[in-house]
Design a protein around this motif. Sequence first.
Motif, PDB file in Angstrom:
ATOM      1  N   ARG A  74      42.101  35.358  45.712  1.00 21.65           N
ATOM      2  CA  ARG A  74      41.660  34.551  44.578  1.00 21.65           C
ATOM      3  C   ARG A  74      42.824  33.929  43.815  1.00 21.65           C
ATOM      4  NH1 ARG A  74      36.206  36.579  43.071  1.00 21.65           N
ATOM      5  NH2 ARG A  74      36.498  35.631  41.017  1.00 21.65           N
ATOM      6  N   ASP A 107      42.052  34.428  38.497  1.00 27.13           N
ATOM      7  CA  ASP A 107      40.907  34.353  37.577  1.00 27.13           C
ATOM      8  C   ASP A 107      41.332  34.025  36.141  1.00 27.13           C
ATOM      9  OD1 ASP A 107      39.229  34.919  39.665  1.00 27.13           O
ATOM     10  OD2 ASP A 107      38.138  36.491  38.625  1.00 27.13           O
ATOM     11  N   HIS A 143      44.349  34.344  34.794  1.00 30.86           N
ATOM     12  CA  HIS A 143      45.415  35.184  34.271  1.00 30.86           C
ATOM     13  C   HIS A 143      46.656  35.033  35.140  1.00 30.86           C
ATOM     14  CE1 HIS A 143      41.604  37.045  33.018  1.00 30.86           C
ATOM     15  NE2 HIS A 143      42.249  37.434  31.939  1.00 30.86           N
ATOM     16  N   TRP A 158      43.076  48.456  32.052  1.00 31.33           N
ATOM     17  CA  TRP A 158      41.843  48.404  32.831  1.00 31.33           C
ATOM     18  C   TRP A 158      42.044  49.199  34.114  1.00 31.33           C
ATOM     19  CZ3 TRP A 158      37.414  45.713  31.277  1.00 31.33           C
ATOM     20  CH2 TRP A 158      37.559  44.860  30.175  1.00 31.33           C
ATOM     21  N   LEU A 192      35.953  42.658  38.619  1.00 28.76           N
ATOM     22  CA  LEU A 192      36.106  41.354  37.985  1.00 28.76           C
ATOM     23  C   LEU A 192      34.810  40.917  37.302  1.00 28.76           C
ATOM     24  CD1 LEU A 192      38.171  39.493  40.739  1.00 28.76           C
ATOM     25  CD2 LEU A 192      39.003  40.389  38.563  1.00 28.76           C
ATOM     26  N   GLU A 193      33.681  41.199  37.954  1.00 23.57           N
ATOM     27  CA  GLU A 193      32.399  40.850  37.341  1.00 23.57           C
ATOM     28  C   GLU A 193      32.140  41.680  36.086  1.00 23.57           C
ATOM     29  OE1 GLU A 193      29.619  41.486  40.455  1.00 23.57           O
ATOM     30  OE2 GLU A 193      30.212  39.726  41.627  1.00 23.57           O
ATOM     31  N   HIS A 194      32.450  42.972  36.170  1.00 16.20           N
ATOM     32  CA  HIS A 194      32.265  43.862  35.011  1.00 16.20           C
ATOM     33  C   HIS A 194      33.168  43.447  33.854  1.00 16.20           C
ATOM     34  CE1 HIS A 194      31.952  47.554  32.651  1.00 16.20           C
ATOM     35  NE2 HIS A 194      33.260  47.654  32.682  1.00 16.20           N
ATOM     36  N   ARG A 195      34.413  43.133  34.164  1.00 17.68           N
ATOM     37  CA  ARG A 195      35.369  42.757  33.142  1.00 17.68           C
ATOM     38  C   ARG A 195      34.949  41.464  32.438  1.00 17.68           C
ATOM     39  NH1 ARG A 195      39.305  39.516  32.621  1.00 17.68           N
ATOM     40  NH2 ARG A 195      41.149  40.025  31.395  1.00 17.68           N
ATOM     41  N   GLN A 196      34.458  40.500  33.190  1.00 16.14           N
ATOM     42  CA  GLN A 196      34.003  39.245  32.596  1.00 16.14           C
ATOM     43  C   GLN A 196      32.785  39.482  31.704  1.00 16.14           C
ATOM     44  OE1 GLN A 196      33.336  36.778  36.010  1.00 16.14           O
ATOM     45  NE2 GLN A 196      35.517  36.445  36.401  1.00 16.14           N
ATOM     46  N   ALA A 197      31.899  40.378  32.123  1.00 13.37           N
ATOM     47  CA  ALA A 197      30.713  40.680  31.323  1.00 13.37           C
ATOM     48  C   ALA A 197      31.089  41.361  30.010  1.00 13.37           C
ATOM     49  CB  ALA A 197      29.754  41.557  32.116  1.00 13.37           C
ATOM     50  N   GLU A 240      33.924  41.051  28.371  1.00 13.92           N
ATOM     51  CA  GLU A 240      34.634  40.131  27.504  1.00 13.92           C
ATOM     52  C   GLU A 240      33.749  38.981  27.017  1.00 13.92           C
ATOM     53  OE1 GLU A 240      38.301  38.839  29.286  1.00 13.92           O
ATOM     54  OE2 GLU A 240      39.319  40.543  28.368  1.00 13.92           O
ATOM     55  N   ALA A 241      32.630  38.765  27.677  1.00 12.78           N
ATOM     56  CA  ALA A 241      31.754  37.638  27.304  1.00 12.78           C
ATOM     57  C   ALA A 241      31.167  37.832  25.904  1.00 12.78           C
ATOM     58  CB  ALA A 241      30.630  37.520  28.322  1.00 12.78           C
TER      59      ALA A 241
END
Length: 420
Positions: free
Chosen positions: A28, A40, A42, A348, A412-417, A419-420
């Motif tokens: 990625r 992503d 960063h 994290w 990555l999905e959990h982290r974005q959720a 921080e959203a």
Amino acid sequence: MKKIAIACQGGGSHCAFTGGVLAALLRRVHVDAQQRLVLDGHEVVGLSGTSGGAVSAYLAWLDLLRIRQGHRFAEDEPLAVERFWKNNAAQLFGRFPYDLLTNLAVVGMASMESAVPALASASTPSAATRAIQAHMRAQIAEAAGDLSFLQPLAEAEGGLHRARLKSLHKAPPNFPVLLIGAANVNQGVFEPFIGTPAHPPLLDQVVASTALPDLFPSVGIATPMKAARHAQGTAPGDSAEPASAYYWDGLLSQNPPISDFLGFREREVKPDEIWIVRINPVARRNGAGRIAIEPPTRATEIADRRNELAGNLSLEQEKRFIRRINAMHDSGALSAAGRDRYKKVQLWGISLDGWSDVPEHPGAPEGDWREVKYRTPRVHTQVLDYATKLLRGPLFLSELDALGREAAQEFLEHRQAVEA
């Protein structure tokens, strides 16, 4: 843009999970107009690792530099870290004689309660273990591939042999940095080897990080300043002082190095987040996945839990230091000069057992942390005991690799959720 560093814990063959995590993350990464390595949104400014995590971090670091040099990995083109863990699998008719049979025998002995002490006493470095160590060194070199692309980046031939972090208080001209955990056998120095694009690490430094004392001999690393003084006959103090230092597995020192990412004077180059790829579980859990109430009683269970606790000791100490600095930021205990020097860093985690660290709760007085289970591991944690850290079966490593890729995506999905 936030800066991140990725730290990879050691844990033998279980680090095939780390290989899967890093492979998924590297796929990625892209390079922006400022030649920053972007994952992503960063910037990746550092990698660190110990033991099997050091091997994985080193190979991923090389591919990050390849990406910045303009190399584009095709979907079916293996990354260096992927090549290593695929080739590391034990084969019946591999290049190393009787590799699979020998590996299964060692794992079988480690699984037997009465054989654990015997295995340790019989594992003193020998001709056989030296041959295994040399074979692993060759595997790392083969996976690393052609390193001629590093020549334009290198300022000094031979790499950064044995640097103390204070020599890098001033940020290097380019990133990412690479920290390799290893323990100085005789001097007890617990400082990581440091690599930068201008000063690539030596392969022996990576091998030194994997030199488990009960199995492998220590690895000698030349110390240029001492060697030069001896050559000139001007060595201070003891004239018999060796020109090399000897190192054992970094599990004895830092597993993995994380606080050293914050050693630069310039606040802006320090990472805002450190992503820790954890192999050893924090809490011991029962078959239902709950924290165990009764202590381990069988010899193998005790050895397994002792190994896990020892593997986590240095990491938890470094995390606690960072969290206390974070708590001081939140409480206003730092002066303006302190806030400028000490950066608040989020921690994290991506863990093999599915229970991962997330940044501490703002209201916790000591920067306490919460444990959130955001996925269900496919490999049951009760199966991943100490003996399986020695297992290199192809199917086993392949399953850990797949689990690592899945964990990276879900992280990555959990982290974005969050921080959203």
